[in-house]
Write an enzyme that holds these catalytic residues in place. Structure first.
Site, short mmCIF file in Angstrom:
data_model
loop_
_atom_site.label_atom_id
_atom_site.label_comp_id
_atom_site.label_asym_id
_atom_site.label_seq_id
_atom_site.Cartn_x
_atom_site.Cartn_y
_atom_site.Cartn_z
N CYS A 10 -21.10 -9.93 5.71
CA CYS A 10 -20.71 -8.10 5.74
C CYS A 10 -21.64 -7.64 5.54
CB CYS A 10 -19.61 -7.70 6.17
SG CYS A 10 -17.87 -8.19 6.92
N GLN A 35 0.58 -0.90 -0.01
CA GLN A 35 -0.17 -0.20 0.01
C GLN A 35 0.65 1.70 -0.34
OE1 GLN A 35 -2.34 -0.65 3.53
NE2 GLN A 35 -4.04 -1.15 2.02
#
Length: 422
Positions: free
Chosen positions: A398, A236
């Site tokens: 989720c 990242q």
């Protein structure tokens, strides 16, 4: 999906065959009892229904097909918190052809607290697995836990995220139909809402804990702030630096691969988007102490956090579930009470909480749709059919939780008292 489900053999506890068979039969009866309270049809291989004697599917109701029911019962008997998701990954069950996976899971999430009687809940705790030592948030394990998820590869995430590469809940404009709104627009609205909550403006020194792929740092720099952004994901960090350079803000933003516990200095604002869930409860005191130490007197902290009701947090805080095992090692979702208590112990106070759980459900729905659409491009030796089914279940699971209100998300402002940091 038309792909043949993969076979996933899971290690089972060594016990006599008769005992294992009895446990599986008990799990079957519990599943039948539980599912009779839920408007979802469980279809057996012969076409009959598990949760009804005789009869056939009810028109308009979600359906779940039990492809290998005995295997499902065995997994549930071993550990119900882990077995259901692993059974989906293995192909023991799937949503019926006319049913979206989240639609099949949401009715269970809506009835989460009342599905099982208290005596059964007490029995279920007997099969709770302890949280592994390497998932309790120690410094030496945190990098590994973060890398296990976020270093799956920038290309994999870019395949299903919007162009802002935001991997947290978007914030939609409630004055307009959600279906008409672009996800990237909603993600930038979320980022700027967090910056507004922390009062970030021109000339401010800002610390971001959890870089993601650099979007918040870019937006803060666009406001004229100076930004230090930290992450534990090497992949990242590399892409975030590229994106910051492309946006023309390398003079305003520094990306550092560093644990939050090692950051020095003080800042006018600290912003952290869905980072607290990865910290580990054992190290929440360290996390909040760092927030208190790093924010200047009169400054503010803006957290975006996934939340669960406090009672549920208390009953699940020491248990090990499917999400921790397969998606977020070391993760734990806090409650607002837990956040307030931890903040208060280090001289921070919660002064504002903005909730938007329904927006996370919509964000997850779009991610799952994009993930499945992009699967032919994602699929590789590393990302096989088992990975696809695991992530499909994760995103739908989720989404169902947020739709049902079993979990929530909020942006929370913590204000620092006027104190001496020296």
């Amino acid at each position: 999906m038309s792909a043949e489900p993969v076979s996933l053999e899971l290690p089972m506890q060594r016990e006599p065959a008769a005992a294992a068979s009895l446990r599986a039969r008990v799990a079957k009866q519990i599943l039948r009892l539980v599912t009779r309270q839920v408007p979802v049809d469980l279809v057996l291989p012969d076409g009959g229904l598990l949760n009804q004697r005789g009869g056939s599917r009810t028109e308009g109701r979600p359906g779940i097909v039990l492809r290998r029911p005995e295997s499902l019962y065995r997994r549930l008997a071993e550990n119900p918190k882990i077995g259901l998701g692993e059974a989906y990954t293995a192909g023991d069950w799937h949503a019926a052809e006319d049913t979206d996976l989240a639609d099949a899971l949401a009715p269970y999430a809506e009835r989460l607290s009342g599905l099982m009687p208290s005596w059964m809940l007490r029995l279920s705790r007997l099969v709770d697995l302890p949280i592994p030592a390497d998932q309790r948030g120690a410094v030496e394990h945190t990098q590994e836990n973060i890398s296990a998820h976020y270093d799956l590869g920038n290309d994999m995430f870019a395949a299903f995220l919007d162009p802002s590469l935001s991997y947290s809940s978007a914030l939609f404009d409630r004055s307009r139909p959600v279906a008409d709104q672009d996800l990237e627009e909603a993600q930038l609205r979320k980022v700027n809402a967090a910056l507004d909550l922390a009062g970030v403006g021109a000339g401010d020194d800002v610390l971001e804990i959890g870089t993601g792929w650099g979007t918040l740092a870019i937006e803060a720099a666009r406001r004229g702030a100076r930004v230090t952004t930290i992450t534990l994901s090497v992949e990242q960090a590399a892409l975030a630096r590229e994106r910051i350079e492309d946006a023309g803000y390398t003079d305003r933003v520094e990306v550092v691969v560093q644990d939050y516990r090692h950051v020095a200095g003080t800042f006018d604002a600290v912003v952290s988007i869905e980072m607290i869930e990865a910290v580990g409860e054992r190290y929440w005191p360290d996390y909040f102490a760092a927030l208190s130490r790093l924010v200047r007197p009169g400054g503010a902290v803006a957290l975006q956090a996934i939340l669960m009701p406090h009672q549920r947090y208390l009953t699940t805080r020491n248990s090990y579930g499917w999400i921790q095992k397969h998606i977020f090692p070391g993760g734990l979702i806090p409650s607002t009470t837990a956040i307030s208590e931890q903040a208060g112990q280090v001289g921070l106070s919660v002064t504002r909480t903005d909730r938007f759980g329904a927006d996370y459900a919509e964000t997850l729905r779009r991610w799952r749709s994009a993930f499945l659409a992009a699967w032919p491009a994602i699929r590789s030796e590393e990302f096989d059919e088992e990975f696809r089914r695991t992530w499909e279940f994760y995103l739908a699971y989720c989404e169902a939780g947020f739709r049902a209100g079993a979990i929530d998300v909020a942006q929370i402002r913590l204000e620092a008292e006027d104190r001496d940091h020296s």
